[in-house]
Scaffold this active site. Sequence first.
Site, PDB file in Angstrom:
ATOM      1  N   GLU A  65       0.817  -1.233   0.000  1.00 37.54           N
ATOM      2  CA  GLU A  65       0.000   0.000   0.000  1.00 37.54           C
ATOM      3  C   GLU A  65       0.850   1.284   0.000  1.00 37.54           C
ATOM      4  O   GLU A  65       0.293   2.394  -0.026  1.00 37.54           O
ATOM      5  CB  GLU A  65      -0.945   0.008   1.213  1.00 37.54           C
ATOM      6  CG  GLU A  65      -2.136  -0.933   1.095  1.00 37.54           C
ATOM      7  CD  GLU A  65      -1.804  -2.398   1.263  1.00 37.54           C
ATOM      8  OE1 GLU A  65      -0.950  -2.727   2.111  1.00 37.54           O
ATOM      9  OE2 GLU A  65      -2.372  -3.225   0.525  1.00 37.54           O
ATOM     10  N   VAL A  88       9.855  -5.952   3.827  1.00 39.40           N
ATOM     11  CA  VAL A  88       9.290  -7.193   3.300  1.00 39.40           C
ATOM     12  C   VAL A  88      10.305  -8.304   3.560  1.00 39.40           C
ATOM     13  O   VAL A  88      11.468  -8.201   3.162  1.00 39.40           O
ATOM     14  CB  VAL A  88       8.982  -7.094   1.788  1.00 39.40           C
ATOM     15  CG1 VAL A  88       8.125  -8.278   1.365  1.00 39.40           C
ATOM     16  CG2 VAL A  88       8.275  -5.799   1.453  1.00 39.40           C
ATOM     17  N   HIS A  95       4.979 -14.465  -2.479  1.00 42.06           N
ATOM     18  CA  HIS A  95       4.400 -13.182  -2.100  1.00 42.06           C
ATOM     19  C   HIS A  95       5.458 -12.076  -2.093  1.00 42.06           C
ATOM     20  O   HIS A  95       5.238 -10.966  -2.569  1.00 42.06           O
ATOM     21  CB  HIS A  95       3.791 -13.308  -0.691  1.00 42.06           C
ATOM     22  CG  HIS A  95       2.547 -12.539  -0.501  1.00 42.06           C
ATOM     23  ND1 HIS A  95       1.298 -13.084  -0.663  1.00 42.06           N
ATOM     24  CD2 HIS A  95       2.349 -11.247  -0.181  1.00 42.06           C
ATOM     25  CE1 HIS A  95       0.391 -12.174  -0.448  1.00 42.06           C
ATOM     26  NE2 HIS A  95       0.997 -11.045  -0.155  1.00 42.06           N
ATOM     27  N   PHE A 120      12.484   5.263  -2.034  1.00 39.84           N
ATOM     28  CA  PHE A 120      12.290   3.814  -1.845  1.00 39.84           C
ATOM     29  C   PHE A 120      13.021   3.375  -0.567  1.00 39.84           C
ATOM     30  O   PHE A 120      14.171   2.941  -0.608  1.00 39.84           O
ATOM     31  CB  PHE A 120      12.841   3.112  -3.083  1.00 39.84           C
ATOM     32  CG  PHE A 120      12.657   1.619  -3.123  1.00 39.84           C
ATOM     33  CD1 PHE A 120      11.445   1.061  -3.485  1.00 39.84           C
ATOM     34  CD2 PHE A 120      13.716   0.761  -2.832  1.00 39.84           C
ATOM     35  CE1 PHE A 120      11.280  -0.324  -3.547  1.00 39.84           C
ATOM     36  CE2 PHE A 120      13.562  -0.621  -2.895  1.00 39.84           C
ATOM     37  CZ  PHE A 120      12.341  -1.165  -3.247  1.00 39.84           C
ATOM     38  N   ARG A 134      19.553  -3.645   9.553  1.00 37.08           N
ATOM     39  CA  ARG A 134      19.412  -2.449   8.711  1.00 37.08           C
ATOM     40  C   ARG A 134      18.376  -1.470   9.250  1.00 37.08           C
ATOM     41  O   ARG A 134      17.996  -0.517   8.587  1.00 37.08           O
ATOM     42  CB  ARG A 134      19.035  -2.885   7.284  1.00 37.08           C
ATOM     43  CG  ARG A 134      20.172  -3.597   6.574  1.00 37.08           C
ATOM     44  CD  ARG A 134      19.726  -4.489   5.450  1.00 37.08           C
ATOM     45  NE  ARG A 134      20.866  -5.147   4.807  1.00 37.08           N
ATOM     46  CZ  ARG A 134      21.485  -6.233   5.305  1.00 37.08           C
ATOM     47  NH1 ARG A 134      21.062  -6.781   6.434  1.00 37.08           N
ATOM     48  NH2 ARG A 134      22.528  -6.751   4.667  1.00 37.08           N
TER      49      ARG A 134
HETATM   50  C1  DLZ Z   1       0.681 -10.164   3.005  1.00 36.43           C
HETATM   51  C2  DLZ Z   1       2.027  -9.649   3.366  1.00 36.43           C
HETATM   52  C3  DLZ Z   1       3.089 -10.545   3.588  1.00 36.43           C
HETATM   53  C4  DLZ Z   1       2.935 -12.027   3.461  1.00 36.43           C
HETATM   54  N1  DLZ Z   1       4.290 -10.115   3.954  1.00 36.43           N
HETATM   55  C5  DLZ Z   1       4.503  -8.771   4.097  1.00 36.43           C
HETATM   56  C6  DLZ Z   1       5.767  -8.286   4.483  1.00 36.43           C
HETATM   57  O1  DLZ Z   1       6.729  -9.023   4.751  1.00 36.43           O
HETATM   58  N2  DLZ Z   1       5.913  -6.924   4.581  1.00 36.43           N
HETATM   59  C7  DLZ Z   1       4.902  -6.052   4.314  1.00 36.43           C
HETATM   60  O2  DLZ Z   1       5.112  -4.832   4.421  1.00 36.43           O
HETATM   61  N3  DLZ Z   1       3.686  -6.506   3.962  1.00 36.43           N
HETATM   62  C8  DLZ Z   1       3.453  -7.825   3.863  1.00 36.43           C
HETATM   63  N4  DLZ Z   1       2.228  -8.286   3.508  1.00 36.43           N
HETATM   64  C9  DLZ Z   1       1.113  -7.329   3.370  1.00 36.43           C
HETATM   65  C10 DLZ Z   1       1.016  -6.676   1.978  1.00 36.43           C
HETATM   66  O3  DLZ Z   1       2.006  -5.666   1.832  1.00 36.43           O
HETATM   67  C11 DLZ Z   1      -0.380  -6.024   1.809  1.00 36.43           C
HETATM   68  O4  DLZ Z   1      -0.634  -5.168   2.894  1.00 36.43           O
HETATM   69  C12 DLZ Z   1      -1.493  -7.049   1.711  1.00 36.43           C
HETATM   70  O5  DLZ Z   1      -1.206  -7.987   0.697  1.00 36.43           O
HETATM   71  C13 DLZ Z   1      -2.854  -6.359   1.410  1.00 36.43           C
HETATM   72  O6  DLZ Z   1      -2.797  -5.680   0.146  1.00 36.43           O
END
Ligand code: DLZ
Length: 156
Positions: A65, A88, A95, A120, A134
């Site tokens: 988002e 992430v 994913h 970014f 980090r």
């Molecule tokens: C669903 C998801 C997963 C599995 N992992 C992360 C992550 O490691 N870091 C992150 O910021 N968000 C993750 N999300 C959520 C997605 O970014 C998103 O909020 C959902 O897929 C809803 O659109």
Amino acid sequence: MKKTNLSDYDSSVVPSGRDYRLAIVVAEWNREITDALLQGAYDTLLHHEVKEENIKVVHVPGSYELTTGADLMLRRGGIDAVICLGCVIQGDTRHFDFICEAVSQGLMHVSLKHEKPVIFGLLTTNDMQQALDRAGGKHGNKGVEAAVTALKMCAL
Ligand code: DLZ
């Protein structure tokens, strides 16, 4: 230039932020990490004279988002740059790849669309330890790097 620590930079070449208004969009996923990134970015902006009232912080649910969050901030107007912060972490499924690809492409598009810097500040790591390293750990803080980048881009 070889960079070993995300928090190391030459302060003398960072433009003053006294005339800039910035938004910071922060993902809530992996909050332990993103809170630390936010702290690093926020403190760095203040250190370079950005006024507290000129820093708008908003949270979005996850890194996916961040793109929409950045777009909404710039559509409101009056913002010189947006810093996007998220983390992430690689899991068992693909994913990770989809989110990272979407965010990197999405932020670039938002930046070009609004003709404003969109930074970014996304950690894309194999595990939590790499993220901690980090987010104020042994490799510095990605939020600091993102804030310095934003100020340099504002001055272009
Ligand atoms: C669903 C998801 C997963 C599995 N992992 C992360 C992550 O490691 N870091 C992150 O910021 N968000 C993750 N999300 C959520 C997605 O970014 C998103 O909020 C959902 O897929 C809803 O659109």
